[in-house]
Design an enzyme around this catalytic site. Structure first.
Site, PDB file in Angstrom:
ATOM      1  N   HIS A  49       0.824  -1.211   0.000  1.00  0.00           N
ATOM      2  CA  HIS A  49       0.000   0.000   0.000  1.00  0.00           C
ATOM      3  C   HIS A  49       0.859   1.262   0.000  1.00  0.00           C
ATOM      4  O   HIS A  49       0.483   2.270  -0.593  1.00  0.00           O
ATOM      5  CB  HIS A  49      -0.925  -0.014   1.221  1.00  0.00           C
ATOM      6  CG  HIS A  49      -2.040   0.973   1.151  1.00  0.00           C
ATOM      7  ND1 HIS A  49      -3.122   0.802   0.325  1.00  0.00           N
ATOM      8  CD2 HIS A  49      -2.244   2.137   1.801  1.00  0.00           C
ATOM      9  CE1 HIS A  49      -3.951   1.820   0.468  1.00  0.00           C
ATOM     10  NE2 HIS A  49      -3.445   2.652   1.357  1.00  0.00           N
ATOM     11  N   LYS A  92      -7.025  13.521  -8.107  1.00  0.00           N
ATOM     12  CA  LYS A  92      -6.496  12.204  -7.763  1.00  0.00           C
ATOM     13  C   LYS A  92      -7.648  11.264  -7.440  1.00  0.00           C
ATOM     14  O   LYS A  92      -8.736  11.703  -7.072  1.00  0.00           O
ATOM     15  CB  LYS A  92      -5.554  12.305  -6.554  1.00  0.00           C
ATOM     16  CG  LYS A  92      -4.741  11.045  -6.276  1.00  0.00           C
ATOM     17  CD  LYS A  92      -3.847  11.237  -5.063  1.00  0.00           C
ATOM     18  CE  LYS A  92      -2.977  10.015  -4.808  1.00  0.00           C
ATOM     19  NZ  LYS A  92      -2.165  10.173  -3.570  1.00  0.00           N
ATOM     20  N   GLU A  94      -8.293   7.469  -5.233  1.00  0.00           N
ATOM     21  CA  GLU A  94      -7.708   6.476  -4.332  1.00  0.00           C
ATOM     22  C   GLU A  94      -8.771   5.487  -3.882  1.00  0.00           C
ATOM     23  O   GLU A  94      -9.968   5.766  -3.936  1.00  0.00           O
ATOM     24  CB  GLU A  94      -7.069   7.140  -3.105  1.00  0.00           C
ATOM     25  CG  GLU A  94      -5.704   7.746  -3.387  1.00  0.00           C
ATOM     26  CD  GLU A  94      -4.886   7.949  -2.122  1.00  0.00           C
ATOM     27  OE1 GLU A  94      -5.484   8.020  -1.031  1.00  0.00           O
ATOM     28  OE2 GLU A  94      -3.651   8.047  -2.231  1.00  0.00           O
ATOM     29  N   SER A  95      -8.296   4.342  -3.395  1.00  0.00           N
ATOM     30  CA  SER A  95      -9.207   3.288  -2.935  1.00  0.00           C
ATOM     31  C   SER A  95      -9.326   3.286  -1.421  1.00  0.00           C
ATOM     32  O   SER A  95      -8.409   3.699  -0.708  1.00  0.00           O
ATOM     33  CB  SER A  95      -8.677   1.918  -3.385  1.00  0.00           C
ATOM     34  OG  SER A  95      -7.420   1.656  -2.770  1.00  0.00           O
ATOM     35  N   HIS A  96     -10.470   2.808  -0.940  1.00  0.00           N
ATOM     36  CA  HIS A  96     -10.656   2.495   0.475  1.00  0.00           C
ATOM     37  C   HIS A  96     -11.452   1.197   0.556  1.00  0.00           C
ATOM     38  O   HIS A  96     -12.496   1.112   1.194  1.00  0.00           O
ATOM     39  CB  HIS A  96     -11.350   3.642   1.220  1.00  0.00           C
ATOM     40  CG  HIS A  96     -10.562   4.125   2.386  1.00  0.00           C
ATOM     41  ND1 HIS A  96     -11.099   4.422   3.608  1.00  0.00           N
ATOM     42  CD2 HIS A  96      -9.223   4.336   2.524  1.00  0.00           C
ATOM     43  CE1 HIS A  96     -10.153   4.817   4.439  1.00  0.00           C
ATOM     44  NE2 HIS A  96      -9.010   4.767   3.805  1.00  0.00           N
ATOM     45  N   ASN A  97     -10.897   0.171  -0.104  1.00  0.00           N
ATOM     46  CA  ASN A  97     -11.626  -1.078  -0.296  1.00  0.00           C
ATOM     47  C   ASN A  97     -11.709  -1.939   0.958  1.00  0.00           C
ATOM     48  O   ASN A  97     -12.795  -2.355   1.366  1.00  0.00           O
ATOM     49  CB  ASN A  97     -10.968  -1.890  -1.417  1.00  0.00           C
ATOM     50  CG  ASN A  97     -10.885  -1.126  -2.723  1.00  0.00           C
ATOM     51  OD1 ASN A  97     -11.674  -0.218  -2.964  1.00  0.00           O
ATOM     52  ND2 ASN A  97      -9.927  -1.474  -3.565  1.00  0.00           N
ATOM     53  N   ASP A 118      -5.701  15.104   0.142  1.00  0.00           N
ATOM     54  CA  ASP A 118      -4.648  15.080  -0.882  1.00  0.00           C
ATOM     55  C   ASP A 118      -4.740  16.294  -1.794  1.00  0.00           C
ATOM     56  O   ASP A 118      -3.721  16.782  -2.293  1.00  0.00           O
ATOM     57  CB  ASP A 118      -4.763  13.804  -1.725  1.00  0.00           C
ATOM     58  CG  ASP A 118      -4.201  12.585  -1.010  1.00  0.00           C
ATOM     59  OD1 ASP A 118      -3.334  12.767  -0.145  1.00  0.00           O
ATOM     60  OD2 ASP A 118      -4.639  11.465  -1.319  1.00  0.00           O
ATOM     61  N   SER A 314      -5.392   7.885  12.282  1.00  0.00           N
ATOM     62  CA  SER A 314      -6.456   8.812  12.678  1.00  0.00           C
ATOM     63  C   SER A 314      -6.593   9.897  11.620  1.00  0.00           C
ATOM     64  O   SER A 314      -5.603  10.387  11.073  1.00  0.00           O
ATOM     65  CB  SER A 314      -6.134   9.442  14.038  1.00  0.00           C
ATOM     66  OG  SER A 314      -6.189   8.479  15.060  1.00  0.00           O
TER      67      SER A 314
END
EC number: 6.3.5.3
Length: 743
Positions: A49, A92, A94-97, A118, A314
């Site tokens: 990651h 951008k 991004e993933s949060h799978n 970001d 956090s």
């Protein structure tokens, strides 16, 4: 140094996700055995990651250069592109799978928070969001729970944060039953020359942590995202972060204010791997070091251990490096916004990171050896063509009986009620799409999101696209199609494609057949981005979307594309405008139903190759459509994608309640004509007064087109047969998803 008693062993390293040879390498770098805090640091920073250790060799082959690029691809918090007129766009995806698979509400919400951070750490104010979501079988109770949680998480966070969600995509397939995909995209605007960088330098400059306090939520999140989902994954719920959009709004304003004040040397979001990621990446980039006192980090819980503070993810936190002598100025700005702003360290010239707690040195590691492009490991993984690939290629359209004309209404009704085709209105209505007064699609739908840049005539045109069924059938061609569809959506909205970001969702990279899919997708992306002159500005790799029971998800390289609309009057919409307008198919009908929703779901044939696609033809069609829009020769434009021509016609008919009367091409099968998903095709409507100029324009470019019929009445008529009334079709189309989720 903290006590060396009972130093961790190679077994500890393996439990933290490190390979035995990586443990040996860590000892070589340090010249000694690491303590537990140091081993934890390497475990997260060398996770896939953070380090992209299994993907970087192929990512480096993607095109990254363009006169519009204002930041080196992948080296900042987000990509940055010159819009002209002194304006830049940071964007951008991004993933949060993995977090969303366990706790869909917070998993999705913190994905939205992270991607927006970001953007504003670049000094850009976010103005629009998109999302790309994949779920399993919609009839499963778990899928319904995941959908409702993810959508509510995105909506609650984005709405409270105050950024409009202007589009996206939702797809359902059994391959996502265990592993949903949640990909979040954001775009923001800044003045060129005012952008901030994720860098640290200047001996004696102060290192500050700003924003929320640090807690135990999200510890090990980066490592958790670098492993398969298993039955025991729920035990890692603490790896899921908890978000606070109201705190993020304060952090946005404070961050933009301090960047504008000019006292910031560098700034980076604390996303994956938290403090250790920000301190190491900023230090390595600036070729400096830091001394950090973890005792000064504001914490939510008492007696947090060093590794917990360093690895916590956090939310709503930043690391900033402030010019020496301007510390009070920085604190004053964050005090104004009622946010923590604590100096936790100083910049050194050692190129090392020294972490102390209560006066004890708890970790001492070289910054460069932790990061991508430095000492982080890089692997060339084995890859092998899976057996299914050649089996899919054996598909023969003649093995499937063509649909009789009398069955068209039944098949069409099936697609109107299918969750992959039906309107995502139930999802979209939970998102605030109008806040900021910039969404130009509110009452004028286009194929892509069109968002006005205030203070300018320009609009950004943004989209997220990927048909993972195509990519699974043929990774190289399928990923090239994802880039092409993104560009086609932007062009059909009147924009010029300029750059992409990507979110590469795949299974376990150690499985050769999975890695073969990844390599093929990169090759397809490369050739398509070169063809459209859309460099890759950065993105995200998400491996390990795989479970022991279900296997890997379909390879899903989601493409987020940015385009520019220079003149407001060139915005094009997808809706039919007037009775009597002529309906044309720009592009060519072919006898192809491969990988279509019709073949896959209605005919239940799962094994077929990717749809017909020719990249030079695609380039030519898009050039032709842009010329038609600029020449004011068409009334509407809507690309042919999921569901085929008949679904595209219906979607153009719905907004104004204008039906159509069309005829099929001789020599083309009925199923291919109306439900095939061959690429490089666009449905347009043309005023009769401009028919001659329209046809001349396309003929001059050598682009094929066919007049299908006219805009007429309130029914959908094909070859003289009423396939459906608009009322019936729209009734299904706009309610099917909600019905499926609530039954």
């Amino acid at each position: 140094m903290e006590s060396n008693e009972s130093l961790p062993t190679v077994e500890t390293a393996k439990k933290l996700g490190l390979l035995p040879e990586e443990y040996d390498r860590i000892q070589e770098i340090l010249g000694r055995k690491p303590n537990f805090t140091e081993l934890s640091i390497f475990s997260v920073m060398w996770s896939e990651h953070c380090s992209y250790k299994n993907s970087i060799v192929w990512l480096k082959t993607l095109p990254k250069d363009s006169p519009r690029m204002l930041a080196k691809a992948g080296e900042e918090n987000a990509g940055l592109v010159d819009l002209g007129g002194g304006l830049g766009c940071a964007f951008k995806i991004e993933s949060h799978n993995h977090p969303s698979a366990l706790e869909p509400y917070q998993g999705a919400a913190t994905g939205v928070g992270g991607i927006n951070r970001d953007i504003f750490t670049m000094g850009a104010r976010p103005i629009a969001q998109l999302n790309s979501l994949r779920f399993g079988n919609i009839d499963l109770a778990k899928t319904k729970w995941l959908v409702k949680g993810v959508v509510k998480g995105i909506g609650d966070y984005g709405n409270a944060f105050g950024i409009p969600t202007v589009g996206g995509e939702v797809q359902f397939d059994d391959c996502y039953n265990v592993n949903p995909l949640v990909n979040a995209f954001s775009a923001g605007i800044l003045k060129v020359g005012t952008q901030a960088s994720a860098i640290s330098y200047g001996v004696g400059n102060g290192v500050f942590i700003v924003g929320s306090a640090t807690g135990k939520d999200g510890i090990g999140g980066a490592s958790f995202a670098s492993e398969d989902i298993t039955a025991k994954s729920s035990e890692k719920l603490p790896a899921v972060q908890v978000g606070d959009p109201f705190q993020e709004k304060l952090l946005l304003e404070a961050s933009l204010e301090i960047i504008e004040a000019g006292c910031v040397i560098g700034i980076q979001d604390m996303g994956a791997a938290g403090i250790i990621c920000s301190t190491s990446e900023m230090s390595a980039k600036g070729e400096h070091g830091m001394i950090i006192d973890l005792s000064k980090v504001p914490t939510r819980q008492a007696n947090m251990k060093p590794f917990e503070i360093l690895l916590s993810e956090s939310q709503e936190r930043m690391l900033i490096v402030v010019e020496k002598g301007r510390e009070a100025e920085a604190k004053k700005i964050f005090d104004k916004w009622d946010l923590n702003c604590e100096q936790i360290g100083t910049v050194t010239d050692t190129k090392r990171l020294e972490f102390y707690q209560d006066g004890v040195l708890v970790a001492d590691v070289p910054a460069d050896d932790l990061v991508l492009g430095g000492g982080a490991p890089v692997y060339h993984r084995e890859y092998k063509e899976p057996a299914y690939f050649q089996e899919f290629k054996k598909f023969d359209i003649n093995s499937v009986q063509d649909i009789p004309v009398a069955e068209l209404p039944k098949a069409f009704d099936f697609l109107m009620n299918h969750p992959n085709i039906a309107s995502k209105k139930w999802v979209a209505e939970q998102y605030d799409s109008s806040i900021g007064r910039a969404n130009r699609n509110t009452n004028a739908p286009s194929d892509a999101g069109v968002v006005k840049v205030h203070g300018s005539d320009k609009s950004i045109v943004i989209t997220v696209d990927c048909n993972s069924r195509y990519v699974n059938a043929d990774p190289e061609e399928g990923c090239a199609m994802a880039v092409a569809e993104a560009a086609r959506n932007i062009v059909c909205s009147g924009g010029l494609p300029v750059a992409i970001t990507n979110c590469l969702n795949f299974g376990n990279p150690y499985v050769p057949e999975v890695y073969w899919q990844f390599v093929g997708a990169i090759k397809g992306m490369k050739k398509a981005c070169e063809a459209f002159e859309t460099p890759v500005t950065g993105g995200n790799v998400s491996f390990y979307n795989q479970s022991s029971d279900e296997g890997p998800v379909f390879p899903t390289p989601t493409i987020g594309m940015l385009g520019i609309l220079e003149k407001p009057e060139n915005k094009m919409t997808l809706d039919f405008k007037a009775e009597g307008d002529l309906v044309y198919l720009v592009g060519e009908s072919v006898n192809d139903i491969a990988s279509s929703e019709f073949l896959y779901s209605y005919r239940k044939v799962k094994a077929s190759p990717a749809p017909h696609f020719d990249l030079p033809t695609e380039q030519l069609v898009q050039k032709g459509i842009l010329g038609l829009i600029e020449g004011k020769l068409i009334q509407s434009a809507h690309d042919v994608s999921d569901g085929g021509v008949l679904v595209t016609l219906a979607e153009s008919a719905f907004p104004r309640g204008l039906g159509f009367d069309v005829k099929s091409d001789a020599g083309i099968r009925q199923d291919a004509m109306w439900f095939g998903e061959a690429q490089s095709r666009v449905i347009v409507s043309v005023s009769p007064a401009k028919q001659a100029a329209f046809e001349a324009h396309l003929a001059g470019l050598g682009i094929k087109s066919t007049q299908l019929g006219t805009v007429k009445g309130t029914d959908m008529v094909v070859d003289g047969q009423v396939v459906s009334s608009l009322a019936k079709a729209s009734g299904s189309y706009f309610t099917a998803l909600e019905t499926a989720l609530t039954k």
